[in-house]
Design a protein around this motif. Structure first.
Motif, PDB file in Angstrom:
ATOM      1  N   ASP A 172       0.827  -1.215   0.000  1.00 56.86           N
ATOM      2  CA  ASP A 172       0.000   0.000   0.000  1.00 56.86           C
ATOM      3  C   ASP A 172       0.856   1.258   0.000  1.00 56.86           C
ATOM      4  O   ASP A 172       0.545   2.236  -0.683  1.00 56.86           O
ATOM      5  N   ALA A 173       1.947   1.245   0.752  1.00 53.71           N
ATOM      6  CA  ALA A 173       2.841   2.403   0.801  1.00 53.71           C
ATOM      7  C   ALA A 173       3.466   2.650  -0.570  1.00 53.71           C
ATOM      8  O   ALA A 173       3.596   3.807  -1.000  1.00 53.71           O
ATOM      9  N   ASP A 176       0.641   4.030  -2.926  1.00 48.90           N
ATOM     10  CA  ASP A 176       0.258   5.391  -2.521  1.00 48.90           C
ATOM     11  C   ASP A 176       1.331   6.398  -2.908  1.00 48.90           C
ATOM     12  O   ASP A 176       1.039   7.460  -3.451  1.00 48.90           O
ATOM     13  N   THR A 179       1.549   6.765  -6.803  1.00 41.68           N
ATOM     14  CA  THR A 179       0.411   7.511  -7.361  1.00 41.68           C
ATOM     15  C   THR A 179       0.632   9.020  -7.226  1.00 41.68           C
ATOM     16  O   THR A 179       0.452   9.767  -8.186  1.00 41.68           O
TER      17      THR A 179
END
Length: 187
Positions: A172-173, A176, A179
């Motif tokens: 997820d890091a 994120d 992006t």
């Protein structure tokens, strides 16, 4: 017999038409093309279907194994100040194993202007491929790779994120960060 000949031609044509789709930059399941395996001295080792390698903390003792895996270049994204970074020891071991060694320290909290261009130049240099890219957990490596997939390889954000999740130690890091990073680079 005529039917069998026609069937062979039909199957061959079908395979030829599918082949470019399978080799195009964006695949239907890029994460399915990331292979995870154990390599002594490498945390979170993986290889993409197109032969790029990724890892987290990589011990100098692993450099000979990476060379045996077929890599020509090691790109280290770790900062000199990181605990266990072993930059100079890694460089010496890589060079002793016959690998090119590129240290591109990446501070994800404060990315240097122009850094992405340096990263692209290093990973896209055909003379230095195949490339193995590492940081502490493969999270920064996955984030930068996702950025490359979107901005240089024209992958969709979703396909690149799926591949990054399969590579990163902190999926997820990585997604994120990438992006947001992609958005700043596109401006």
């Amino acid at each position: 017999m005529k039917f069998l000949g026609s069937l062979v031609v039909l199957i061959s044509t079908s395979l030829m038409l599918q082949s470019p789709l399978l080799q195009a930059g964006e695949t239907a399941d890029p994460a399915g093309q990331v292979t995870k395996s154990e390599v002594a001295g490498v945390y979170n080792y993986s290889v993409t279907g197109d032969g790029f390698g990724f890892g987290g903390a990589t011990e100098p003792s692993a450099m000979a194994l990476l060379q045996e895996q077929g890599f020509a270049t090691v790109i280290n994204l770790r900062l000199d100040s990181e605990e266990g970074a072993n930059v100079e020891q890694g460089r010496a071991a890589a060079e002793a194993a016959g690998l090119d060694y590129v240290h591109l320290p990446f501070d994800s909290k404060n990315p240097a202007p122009g850094y992405f261009d340096e990263f692209l130049a290093a990973v896209q240099d055909k003379a230095k491929q195949p490339v193995y890219i590492h940081c502490g957990s493969a999270t920064r490596a996955a984030a930068l790779w996702m950025s490359k997939r979107v901005l240089a390889d024209d992958w969709s954000m979703e396909a690149a994120a799926e591949e990054a999740r399969a590579i990163a130690g902190k999926p997820d890091a990585a997604v994120d960060f990438a992006t947001g990073y992609i958005e700043t680079l596109e401006q």
